[in-house]
Every structure is written in structure tokens, then in C-alpha cells.
Design a protein around this motif. Structure first.
Motif, PDB file in Angstrom:
ATOM      1  N   PRO A  26      -3.615  -6.317 -11.817  1.00  0.00           N
ATOM      2  CA  PRO A  26      -2.730  -5.194 -11.518  1.00  0.00           C
ATOM      3  C   PRO A  26      -2.183  -5.239 -10.098  1.00  0.00           C
ATOM      4  O   PRO A  26      -2.853  -5.716  -9.179  1.00  0.00           O
ATOM      5  CB  PRO A  26      -3.638  -3.979 -11.703  1.00  0.00           C
ATOM      6  N   PRO A  27      -0.969  -4.723  -9.916  1.00  0.00           N
ATOM      7  CA  PRO A  27      -0.466  -4.566  -8.553  1.00  0.00           C
ATOM      8  C   PRO A  27      -1.257  -3.458  -7.862  1.00  0.00           C
ATOM      9  O   PRO A  27      -1.992  -2.705  -8.507  1.00  0.00           O
ATOM     10  CB  PRO A  27       0.996  -4.154  -8.769  1.00  0.00           C
ATOM     11  N   VAL A  28      -1.096  -3.339  -6.564  1.00  0.00           N
ATOM     12  CA  VAL A  28      -1.809  -2.301  -5.820  1.00  0.00           C
ATOM     13  C   VAL A  28      -1.313  -0.917  -6.245  1.00  0.00           C
ATOM     14  O   VAL A  28      -2.104  -0.002  -6.477  1.00  0.00           O
ATOM     15  CB  VAL A  28      -1.636  -2.493  -4.297  1.00  0.00           C
ATOM     16  N   ASP A  29       0.000  -0.766  -6.343  1.00  0.00           N
ATOM     17  CA  ASP A  29       0.606   0.521  -6.702  1.00  0.00           C
ATOM     18  C   ASP A  29       1.193   0.442  -8.109  1.00  0.00           C
ATOM     19  O   ASP A  29       2.058  -0.395  -8.378  1.00  0.00           O
ATOM     20  CB  ASP A  29       1.722   0.883  -5.716  1.00  0.00           C
ATOM     21  N   PHE A  30       0.729   1.325  -8.973  1.00  0.00           N
ATOM     22  CA  PHE A  30       1.294   1.417 -10.322  1.00  0.00           C
ATOM     23  C   PHE A  30       0.881   2.744 -10.942  1.00  0.00           C
ATOM     24  O   PHE A  30       0.075   3.490 -10.396  1.00  0.00           O
ATOM     25  CB  PHE A  30       0.875   0.232 -11.197  1.00  0.00           C
ATOM     26  N   VAL A  31       1.468   3.029 -12.095  1.00  0.00           N
ATOM     27  CA  VAL A  31       1.169   4.252 -12.844  1.00  0.00           C
ATOM     28  C   VAL A  31       0.655   3.849 -14.214  1.00  0.00           C
ATOM     29  O   VAL A  31       1.184   2.925 -14.841  1.00  0.00           O
ATOM     30  CB  VAL A  31       2.426   5.143 -12.949  1.00  0.00           C
ATOM     31  N   TRP A  54      -2.101   5.005  -9.257  1.00  0.00           N
ATOM     32  CA  TRP A  54      -2.980   4.076  -8.531  1.00  0.00           C
ATOM     33  C   TRP A  54      -2.265   3.618  -7.264  1.00  0.00           C
ATOM     34  O   TRP A  54      -1.069   3.343  -7.286  1.00  0.00           O
ATOM     35  CB  TRP A  54      -3.281   2.859  -9.391  1.00  0.00           C
ATOM     36  N   ALA A  55      -3.015   3.507  -6.163  1.00  0.00           N
ATOM     37  CA  ALA A  55      -2.403   3.071  -4.905  1.00  0.00           C
ATOM     38  C   ALA A  55      -3.469   2.487  -3.980  1.00  0.00           C
ATOM     39  O   ALA A  55      -4.661   2.567  -4.258  1.00  0.00           O
ATOM     40  CB  ALA A  55      -1.692   4.241  -4.231  1.00  0.00           C
ATOM     41  N   GLY A  56      -3.013   1.927  -2.864  1.00  0.00           N
ATOM     42  CA  GLY A  56      -3.900   1.275  -1.915  1.00  0.00           C
ATOM     43  C   GLY A  56      -4.640   2.216  -0.985  1.00  0.00           C
ATOM     44  O   GLY A  56      -5.555   1.802  -0.282  1.00  0.00           O
ATOM     45  N   SER A  57      -4.245   3.488  -0.964  1.00  0.00           N
ATOM     46  CA  SER A  57      -4.946   4.484  -0.158  1.00  0.00           C
ATOM     47  C   SER A  57      -4.933   5.810  -0.905  1.00  0.00           C
ATOM     48  O   SER A  57      -4.110   6.021  -1.810  1.00  0.00           O
ATOM     49  CB  SER A  57      -4.278   4.657   1.213  1.00  0.00           C
ATOM     50  N   LEU A  58      -5.814   6.700  -0.512  1.00  0.00           N
ATOM     51  CA  LEU A  58      -5.881   8.003  -1.165  1.00  0.00           C
ATOM     52  C   LEU A  58      -4.598   8.787  -0.932  1.00  0.00           C
ATOM     53  O   LEU A  58      -4.074   9.438  -1.843  1.00  0.00           O
ATOM     54  CB  LEU A  58      -7.099   8.781  -0.662  1.00  0.00           C
ATOM     55  N   LEU A  59      -4.063   8.720   0.283  1.00  0.00           N
ATOM     56  CA  LEU A  59      -2.819   9.417   0.587  1.00  0.00           C
ATOM     57  C   LEU A  59      -1.670   8.876  -0.256  1.00  0.00           C
ATOM     58  O   LEU A  59      -0.878   9.650  -0.810  1.00  0.00           O
ATOM     59  CB  LEU A  59      -2.485   9.312   2.072  1.00  0.00           C
ATOM     60  N   ALA A  60      -1.575   7.566  -0.387  1.00  0.00           N
ATOM     61  CA  ALA A  60      -0.510   6.964  -1.201  1.00  0.00           C
ATOM     62  C   ALA A  60      -0.641   7.376  -2.664  1.00  0.00           C
ATOM     63  O   ALA A  60       0.365   7.622  -3.344  1.00  0.00           O
ATOM     64  CB  ALA A  60      -0.521   5.449  -1.058  1.00  0.00           C
ATOM     65  N   ALA A  61      -1.862   7.457  -3.160  1.00  0.00           N
ATOM     66  CA  ALA A  61      -2.080   7.897  -4.546  1.00  0.00           C
ATOM     67  C   ALA A  61      -1.654   9.350  -4.715  1.00  0.00           C
ATOM     68  O   ALA A  61      -1.037   9.711  -5.721  1.00  0.00           O
ATOM     69  CB  ALA A  61      -3.539   7.707  -4.932  1.00  0.00           C
ATOM     70  N   ALA A  62      -1.954  10.189  -3.739  1.00  0.00           N
ATOM     71  CA  ALA A  62      -1.549  11.597  -3.794  1.00  0.00           C
ATOM     72  C   ALA A  62      -0.030  11.730  -3.751  1.00  0.00           C
ATOM     73  O   ALA A  62       0.558  12.539  -4.485  1.00  0.00           O
ATOM     74  CB  ALA A  62      -2.188  12.367  -2.644  1.00  0.00           C
TER      75      ALA A  62
END
Length: 111
Positions: A26-31, A54-62
């Protein structure tokens, strides 16, 4: 099929890949989109979808979660969907793998 409708809609509305299952690499960022249940009464269909950001940091996921919620608001503009309501959203980080993710749960009414 409502899964295809929601998947194709999110693929056009979001700037990251959208999948129905986690890819092998999977890529780092995806849905990630999952239908968790459905029902039918008097020819009215209902479904519940869990959408994970899904993201590389909690803030990015939010932040991705906020983009998902905004995109899903427009789903009811499609002819086959009459309502899309946010049921809940929350931090859904996996504590064992440390994969940062948020999950938003939506209730849909469709034809």
C-alpha cells in the motif's frame, strides 16, 4: 451495486487512491472503503459504509478524514443515492502496526 457507485465517486473526488481492500504494497496515503451492512424495506435500500483514511501521521490521517467527510456529503447529489449521513468518525490507529488512520462511518439510503 452501491459499492461500485461509492468507490467510483470517491476515486473522482479524492486526490489519493481509494481501495476496497488493503493492497499488497500500500501507499502511505490512501482511503479504504468497506460496506459493513445493508438492509431493504419497501424497496428502499440502506447501507452502512466505513471509510478509513490512512496516512503517514495522525494529523495527516485526520486531515484526510475531513476531506472524506466533505466528499461524502456530495454523494446524495447522485441520482441513485437519496441520503448520506455521517454516523460517527474517530481515530482508528492500529496500535500494533502503528498505521495511522481515521475511520468515518456513513449511513446511506439509495435506490
Amino acid at each position: 451495486m452501491i459499492e461500485r457507485t461509492v468507490l467510483e465517486y470517491l476515486q473522482t473526488e479524492l486526490s489519493v487512491p481509494v481501495y476496497m481492500e488493503v493492497p499488497e504494497n500500500p501507499p502511505v496515503d490512501f482511503v479504504l472503503l468497506e460496506k459493513t451492512g445493508s438492509s431493504k424495506t419497501n424497496r428502499i435500500h440502506r447501507a452502512t459504509f466505513a471509510v478509513q483514511s490512512w496516512a503517514g501521521s495522525l494529523l495527516a490521517a485526520a486531515e484526510r478524514n475531513e476531506q472524506v467527510k466533505k466528499a461524502m456529503e456530495g454523494l446524495a447529489d447522485l441520482d441513485e443515492v437519496s441520503a448520506c449521513r455521517l454516523n460517527a468518525d474517530y481515530n482508528f490507529t492500529d496500535p500494533t502496526t502503528k498505521h495511522y488512520r481515521y475511520q468515518a462511518v456513513f449511513d446511506l439510503v439509495f435506490y
